[in-house]
Design an enzyme around this catalytic site. Structure first.
Site, PDB file in Angstrom:
ATOM      1  N   HIS C  77       0.850  -1.194   0.000  1.00 20.49           N
ATOM      2  CA  HIS C  77       0.000   0.000   0.000  1.00 20.49           C
ATOM      3  C   HIS C  77       0.886   1.245   0.000  1.00 20.49           C
ATOM      4  CE1 HIS C  77      -2.992   2.968   1.297  1.00 20.49           C
ATOM      5  NE2 HIS C  77      -2.205   3.266   2.303  1.00 20.49           N
ATOM      6  N   ASP C 106       6.699  20.999 -26.759  1.00 25.32           N
ATOM      7  CA  ASP C 106       6.687  19.680 -26.121  1.00 25.32           C
ATOM      8  C   ASP C 106       7.800  19.690 -25.076  1.00 25.32           C
ATOM      9  OD1 ASP C 106       6.686  16.705 -25.621  1.00 25.32           O
ATOM     10  OD2 ASP C 106       5.402  16.732 -27.397  1.00 25.32           O
ATOM     11  N   TRP C 146       7.120   0.183   3.718  1.00 29.50           N
ATOM     12  CA  TRP C 146       7.650   0.846   2.525  1.00 29.50           C
ATOM     13  C   TRP C 146       9.042   1.408   2.798  1.00 29.50           C
ATOM     14  CZ3 TRP C 146       9.127   5.733   0.689  1.00 29.50           C
ATOM     15  CH2 TRP C 146       9.033   6.789   1.611  1.00 29.50           C
ATOM     16  N   SER C 174      13.021   5.952 -14.061  1.00 29.57           N
ATOM     17  CA  SER C 174      11.907   6.703 -14.637  1.00 29.57           C
ATOM     18  C   SER C 174      11.865   8.119 -14.084  1.00 29.57           C
ATOM     19  CB  SER C 174      10.598   5.972 -14.345  1.00 29.57           C
ATOM     20  OG  SER C 174       9.503   6.824 -14.496  1.00 29.57           O
ATOM     21  N   SER C 175      11.966   8.237 -12.752  1.00 24.58           N
ATOM     22  CA  SER C 175      11.876   9.566 -12.131  1.00 24.58           C
ATOM     23  C   SER C 175      13.046  10.438 -12.516  1.00 24.58           C
ATOM     24  CB  SER C 175      11.849   9.436 -10.610  1.00 24.58           C
ATOM     25  OG  SER C 175      10.675   8.820 -10.186  1.00 24.58           O
ATOM     26  N   HIS C 258      13.506  11.918   3.192  1.00 27.46           N
ATOM     27  CA  HIS C 258      12.877  13.162   3.562  1.00 27.46           C
ATOM     28  C   HIS C 258      12.659  14.089   2.367  1.00 27.46           C
ATOM     29  CE1 HIS C 258      10.719  15.550   6.190  1.00 27.46           C
ATOM     30  NE2 HIS C 258      11.190  16.540   5.473  1.00 27.46           N
ATOM     31  N   GLU C 260      12.181  13.139  -0.454  1.00 26.72           N
ATOM     32  CA  GLU C 260      11.109  12.475  -1.208  1.00 26.72           C
ATOM     33  C   GLU C 260       9.741  13.005  -0.815  1.00 26.72           C
ATOM     34  OE1 GLU C 260      10.651  10.496  -3.644  1.00 26.72           O
ATOM     35  OE2 GLU C 260       8.593   9.814  -3.295  1.00 26.72           O
ATOM     36  N   TYR C 262       9.024  15.874   0.263  1.00 26.78           N
ATOM     37  CA  TYR C 262       8.858  17.209  -0.311  1.00 26.78           C
ATOM     38  C   TYR C 262       8.664  17.146  -1.814  1.00 26.78           C
ATOM     39  CZ  TYR C 262       9.416  18.962   4.235  1.00 26.78           C
ATOM     40  OH  TYR C 262       9.196  19.198   5.560  1.00 26.78           O
ATOM     41  N   SER C 273      -1.432  26.936  -5.980  1.00 26.91           N
ATOM     42  CA  SER C 273      -1.067  28.303  -6.338  1.00 26.91           C
ATOM     43  C   SER C 273      -1.587  28.702  -7.707  1.00 26.91           C
ATOM     44  CB  SER C 273       0.447  28.474  -6.305  1.00 26.91           C
ATOM     45  OG  SER C 273       0.944  28.170  -5.025  1.00 26.91           O
ATOM     46  N   HIS C 307      15.189  13.282  11.756  1.00 32.71           N
ATOM     47  CA  HIS C 307      14.031  13.383  12.654  1.00 32.71           C
ATOM     48  C   HIS C 307      13.151  12.144  12.542  1.00 32.71           C
ATOM     49  CE1 HIS C 307      11.892  15.687   9.198  1.00 32.71           C
ATOM     50  NE2 HIS C 307      11.400  14.473   9.215  1.00 32.71           N
ATOM     51  N   HIS C 308      13.471  11.271  11.606  1.00 32.38           N
ATOM     52  CA  HIS C 308      12.782   9.985  11.543  1.00 32.38           C
ATOM     53  C   HIS C 308      13.459   8.967  12.448  1.00 32.38           C
ATOM     54  CE1 HIS C 308      10.531  11.172   7.860  1.00 32.38           C
ATOM     55  NE2 HIS C 308      11.625  11.856   7.590  1.00 32.38           N
ATOM     56  N   THR C 333       6.876  27.186   4.964  1.00 35.15           N
ATOM     57  CA  THR C 333       5.589  26.547   4.714  1.00 35.15           C
ATOM     58  C   THR C 333       4.462  27.449   5.194  1.00 35.15           C
ATOM     59  OG1 THR C 333       6.707  24.464   5.137  1.00 35.15           O
ATOM     60  CG2 THR C 333       4.321  24.393   4.943  1.00 35.15           C
ATOM     61  N   LYS C 336       3.743  30.228   2.806  1.00 34.29           N
ATOM     62  CA  LYS C 336       2.907  29.830   1.669  1.00 34.29           C
ATOM     63  C   LYS C 336       1.430  29.813   2.048  1.00 34.29           C
ATOM     64  CE  LYS C 336       4.693  26.980  -1.481  1.00 34.29           C
ATOM     65  NZ  LYS C 336       5.525  27.702  -2.447  1.00 34.29           N
ATOM     66  N   ARG C 455       2.155   1.463  14.995  1.00 32.71           N
ATOM     67  CA  ARG C 455       1.753   1.251  13.617  1.00 32.71           C
ATOM     68  C   ARG C 455       2.194  -0.118  13.143  1.00 32.71           C
ATOM     69  NH1 ARG C 455       5.757   5.164  10.085  1.00 32.71           N
ATOM     70  NH2 ARG C 455       4.787   4.074   8.367  1.00 32.71           N
TER      71      ARG C 455
END
Lengths: 200, 373, 530
Positions: C77, C106, C146, C174-175, C258, C260, C262, C273, C307-308, C333, C336, C455
């Site tokens: 998931h 293009d 994950w 790909s990315s 991390h 990722e 963002y 926006s 921080h993880h 943040t 924004k 979790r």
């Protein structure tokens, strides 16, 4: 990758190629950085002692001055990993030492199985920030220890607590964990899948 | 006033001991240690600051949504920047963050108290149980979930679901109150995490490495927690239970442990009947083996081998003993010789050789195990 | 093939036909469409797994699945939603909109663009194949979360782990190719007069996101390669036995992980926006601050990863550093959020579906942002880490955050893509059902997390029962509400009220000067900016 976007605004394929080349350098560089993090991490841990990585044994440049005003209690921990079937324990569970005073203690490992086993011990120190002040001049870290069937072995550790140890630390724990020495292919549950259907 | 204090204390115990069904609890508990109280206080402060900021921001949004609508005839203004206000709402949040960071730092530094502890306990995470070793005493034991059947789909329904469901173990970690207890964490296999919310202690147990923390529990009671790092299939089934006893009770418990250890050693000398071995073996199997090999002995295809009708369980006894005592390196089969005593091993091997229709008739005595080691 | 197109495209809008149109496409619109459909299909697959999870967690006790399979569900998931829904969804939006927004014909590298897309069905085919094999009793699919920490994923990982690693490599390639394409496009193909500080904010956020991607996806490739080597070639990167360190895995992973997250939210900020100014009929407030804030968030995202890892046994100095650095991210943040509200303020707002989702985003993402601020306070995090409080946080920012913004974007731009207006009543129904059920689903998770529920567990103690039951009900309503969206999208592709070029009263930008639907080739000659 020689696509031809319309040439508008004088933007030519060379500038696209330049951008791509530079970005590919970044990609390759970051991939390399991921791998470079491995030794960098070790260096960082060695220098700062973070994570309790004490590293291997050291040769002290000179004898340190013994600080008799402080007593540090060092506890000895012995652990076995997973299916490592040895018995493993420290000969004494703790000792009080003065910083700067070389001290010798031993750990004992016994192989009670019927076949030789090669083990490897990994050291760790708690609290992590004390690790860089815990110097071992002799130890059995990371060196292969082969015990024949039924063999019992005493393994010495000679260490010195650096007098520079921060004042607020007076209790340390030294831990060794014995693993079965990883052979060519490390533990891989592909072998588990095979075994589950066969006679072991 | 005293009555009120008693009631408050009781309520506090209710929420922190986990014994009462604190249903629909919505917030952290303050717990019983300075760690848990510190965490609770800073959590509360930051939460209310966020609520306040949210009220202002969302309030402005909601007001705008209702007032500045085209359907109400609002005409859009022209402004689209204002440097002064942008500077203000960059600096003000920065100041708020500093106001949060200072108490947070204080709480964190207070957890670094390095005064000497009075005792040390090594806590080792295993798949899927905890092992406690009282350093310097000869006391060490495994702490398994008291209802191993809960971990399998086929047997879960038979487990009684009461307020200690998934929160009870066979052997609790026992510590004295008012004593600084140093905890040293490591793992036998994968990363686990030892967590007792009432203590505010959560630390990863990492194989090959040692982590430390400490607790000083002021109140006797039972405190329950859970493993807090995914560690494989029974991650949800390896609770932590700590019993804090008064100092006198703790001393009594220690001597009780030593007596029990002597008795266990003695029972390893005697000869057991097959019936005793089978009944004891079934219990040991449920706790130590059933997680993987399943209660029905059939295992999980292609993941954990079955024992029912397997060559090991009905074949050569010495080989069976070797597999159980020494494990099989390169697989998930652990070396149970390090985890179970001779009597337990003899019983469980006897059980495996005779259950599920295996019926070898073999009986393994504790002395056989001792000889094989 | 290109010769044919060059001959014709001045005369009429010649599209290739048949399956070749899609397999060999070099057209940013078609590739964008494929990414979006791929993302939508994966949304239902990943969503189905979430429903399996929530069905099992509806009540205490194990009723439906073995714990081993449950772990596979949570793992897949997460992987599918992160790598198969959110990221491809945003790439699809980028493909469709970035060239049009900057007046380019293009993407800079149209053929590489094709490959970037087609790698994804291959990558997810592998992952889903491992699940099918697991269902057939042939061993486990990935079951380690994950975040695939070592040694659970290395020494103790199932055989499918090596396929998982291959799959991750494909997604990464790909990315990376996609990101290179976007940077080259934005740098080189802007219409004359479109300076950087005149670009739409969506383009800016994707520009910055693309840099994040090329910086950190290779690190992910590195860490899974190290895993592969540990599992198969006898190395010991993460194996303490050989001198390695499981905690180092976490450092390298989160160094990727991390930034990722963002990567998954900056394009969302870009979408919002674009939408809010349109429906407020007012220019975005503080354009340059929005750009600088996005860049600051991207920069800061590199220095907060640990921080993880507050419970791994970090020294106090490390905990303090990562706590302070993470707190700092709240500032750009917040800027924004204030700017969006200021755009709304004294505007002339209407509340069509895109605006509803955009406003929903601002409310709900901000709630997720607040819990994020709580979590970065290290001593408090000792109680939150690895509990449902964290699960609540990231679902608020990713589901009611990023996913809402993708839904908003689809409603916003589908008239431009198809030439048809979507059904507004169904859109509003979809919004309200989704927004309400999402809160029923995720808000109670805060409570059970604080109350002590970890979790990644398939079964829980009785005190967590009520809120879990609520969350499960919310999950099923949320899941089935997405069928309304599916129906509306399909209906719109087939017909509907005709859309004008500008589509929306307050819409502004080069993309709105094109016809609706936008022609197969647009801006073949660059536009002049007004």
């Amino acid at each position: 990758m020689s696509s031809q976007p319309n040439n508008i605004d004088g933007a030519n394929n060379n500038s696209t190629t330049r951008v791509i080349t530079r970005l590919m350098f970044v990609v390759v560089g970051m991939f390399g950085f991921g791998f470079a993090m491995v030794p960098l991490y070790d260096v960082f841990c060695d220098v700062t002692g973070i994570n309790g990585k004490t590293g291997d044994k050291v040769t002290l440049a000179e004898n340190l001055q013994v600080d008799t005003s402080r007593l540090i209690e060092v506890e000895f921990i012995a652990s076995l990993n997973d299916s490592m079937p040895w018995e493993f324990k420290p000969s004494q569970h703790s000792i009080k030492v003065h910083p700067g005073e070389p001290t010798r203690i031993t750990y004992v490992a016994i192989n009670r199985t019927d076949h030789a086993i090669v083990g490897q011990a990994v050291p760790s120190v708690a609290p992590g920030r004390a690790a860089e002040y815990f110097q071992k001049t002799e130890c059995f870290c990371f060196t292969e220890q082969k015990l024949e069937a039924g063999e019992e072995k005493e393994m010495p550790v000679i260490f010195v607590v650096d007098p520079e140890l921060p004042d607020d630390v007076s209790q340390l724990a030294l831990s060794y964990t014995f693993f079965i020495k990883p052979s060519g292919a490390s533990k891989n549950t592909a072998s588990l899948v095979n075994n589950s259907n066969q006679e072991i | 006033m005293r009555a009120a204090k008693h009631v408050a204390g009781l309520l506090g115990l209710m929420f922190t001991s986990g014994q009462a069904l604190a249903a629909m609890q919505m917030n952290l508990s303050p717990g019983v240690t300075s760690f848990s109280q510190g965490a609770y206080d800073i959590h509360t402060m930051v939460m209310w600051i966020c609520v306040a900021i949210g009220a202002v921001v969302f309030g402005a949004m909601i007001y705008s949504i209702f007032t500045h609508r085209k359907s109400k005839g609002a005409v859009s203004a022209e402004f689209h920047d204002n440097t002064a206000i942008e500077i203000i709402w960059t600096i003000v949040p920065f100041l708020i963050l500093i106001a949060m960071a200072i108490p947070a730092t204080k709480v964190l530094l207070a957890m670094e108290d390095t005064s000497n502890s009075d005792m040390s306990i090594k806590v080792t995470g295993y798949q899927w149980k905890w092992h406690y070793d009282y350093l310097g005493e000869d006391i060490n034991f495994f702490s398994n979930i008291s209802t191993p059947d809960a971990a399998n789909l086929s047997t879960n329904a038979s487990v009684k679901k009461d307020e200690t469901y998934l929160l009870d173990v066979d052997n609790k970690l026992v510590i004295p109150v008012d004593t600084k207890v140093r905890l040293l964490f490591t793992s036998n296999d994968v990363i686990h995490a030892w967590w007792v919310p009432a203590f505010g202690v959560k630390k990863d147990a990492i194989p090959g490495y040692i982590n430390e923390s400490w607790v000083n529990v002021p109140e006797p009671g039972i405190y329950r927690g859970k493993c807090a790092e995914l560690c494989g299939k029974n991650h949800g089934f390896m609770p932590v239970v700590v019993e804090a006893k008064s100092k006198e009770d703790y001393v009594a418990w220690v001597s009780g442990q030593k007596t029990a250890a002597a008795e266990a050693a003695a029972s390893a000398e005697k000869t057991w009947t097959k019936a005793d071995l089978m009944s004891h073996g079934e219990k040991v199997y449920a706790t130590a083996c059933g997680a993987c090999h399943q209660a029905n002995g059939e295992g999980l295809p292609n993941v954990f081998p079955g024992l029912k009708g397997s060559a090991i369980a009905v074949g050569d006894i010495a080989k069976h003993i070797d597999v159980v005592v020494n494990g099989v390196s390169g697989t998930a089969m652990q070396a149970f010789g390090a985890q179970l005593n001779d009597a337990d091993l003899a019983a469980v091997i006897t059980y495996e050789r005779n259950a599920w229709g295996n019926d070898t008739g073999d009986v393994v005595q504790p002395s056989n195990i001792k000889a094989a080691r | 093939m290109s010769a044919v197109i060059e001959e014709h495209h001045d005369h009429h809008d010649h599209k290739p036909s048949g399956i070749g149109r899609w397999l060999f496409s070099t057209n940013h619109k078609d590739i964008g469409t494929m990414y979006l459909w791929f993302s939508f299909v994966m949304f239902f697959i990943g969503g189905a797994m979430a429903l399996v999870i929530r069905a099992e967690l509806f009540q205490p006790g194990l009723q439906l699945v073995e714990p081993e399979f449950f772990n596979q569900m949570t793992t897949l998931h997460g992987l599918i939603m992160v790598f198969g829904v959110i990221m491809p969804g945003f790439v699809g939006l980028a493909n469709w909109m970035v060239p049009m927004m900057i007046g380019a014909p293009d993407m800079a590298l149209p053929r590489m663009n094709n490959w970037s897309f087609w790698l994804l069905p291959a990558a997810f085919g592998i992952l889903i194949a491992s699940l099918i094999m697991s269902l057939m009793g042939m061993g486990s699919a990935p079951n380690f979360g994950w975040t695939f920490y070592a040694p659970l994923s290395t020494t103790y990982g199932p055989a499918s782990t090596d396929y998982f690693i291959f799959s991750v490599h494909l997604m990464g390639i790909s990315s990376i190719m996609g990101a290179i394409n976007i940077i080259a496009t934005i740098m080189n193909l802007r219409a004359p007069g479109m300076s950087y500080m005149k670009m739409p904010i969506f383009v800016w956020t994707w520009f910055i996101t693309a840099y994040l991607l090329i910086a950190v996806m290779p690190v992910l490739a590195g860490v899974v390669t190290m895993m592969l080597m540990d599992r198969n070639f006898g190395t010991s990167f993460f194996n303490a036995a050989g001198g390695g360190d499981p905690v180092m895995f976490q450092h390298v992973f989160w160094f990727f992980g991390h930034p990722e997250v963002y990567i998954m939210i900056l394009p969302a900020f870009g979408v919002v926006s674009q939408i809010v100014p349109t429906f407020a009929r007012k220019k975005i407030f503080g354009y340059s601050s929005m750009v600088y804030a996005t860049a600051s968030i991207a920069f800061l995202s590199f220095i907060v990863w640990a921080h993880h890892m507050f419970t791994t046994g970090m020294p106090v100095a490390g905990e303090l550093f990562f706590m302070y650095a993470t707190m700092l991210i709240a500032i750009p943040t917040g800027v924004k959020v204030f700017n969006w509200v200021s755009t709304m303020w004294r505007g002339s707002m209407t509340f069509e579906t895109p605006m509803l989702f955009a406003i929903g985003f601002i409310f709900l993402f901000t709630i997720g942002g607040f819990t994020g601020l709580m979590m970065c306070i290290a001593p408090a995090d000792f109680q939150y880490h690895d509990t449902y409080f964290i699960v609540a946080h990231f679902h608020y920012v990713l589901a009611t955050g990023a996913a809402f913004s993708i839904m908003a974007a689809v409603y916003f731009w589908i008239p431009k893509w198809t030439g048809n207006m979507y059904d507004e009543k169904l859109g509003k129904l979809h919004f309200w059902m989704t927004a309400i059920s999402a809160n029923v689903l995720f808000f109670p998770m805060h409570f059970v997390g604080l109350a002590g529920m970890p979790r990644r567990i398939p079964d829980y103690s009785l005190q967590f029962a009520e809120f879990n039951a609520m969350a499960s009900v919310g999950a099923f309503v949320f899941g089935f509400s997405q069928l309304i969206f599916l129906y509306n999208v399909i209906k719109t592709t087939r017909g509907g009220k005709k859309a004008t070029d500008q589509v929306w009263d307050g819409a502004d930008g080069l993309e709105w000067t094109l016809p609706s639907p936008a022609p197969f080739h647009s801006f073949t000659t660059p536009p002049t900016l007004k």
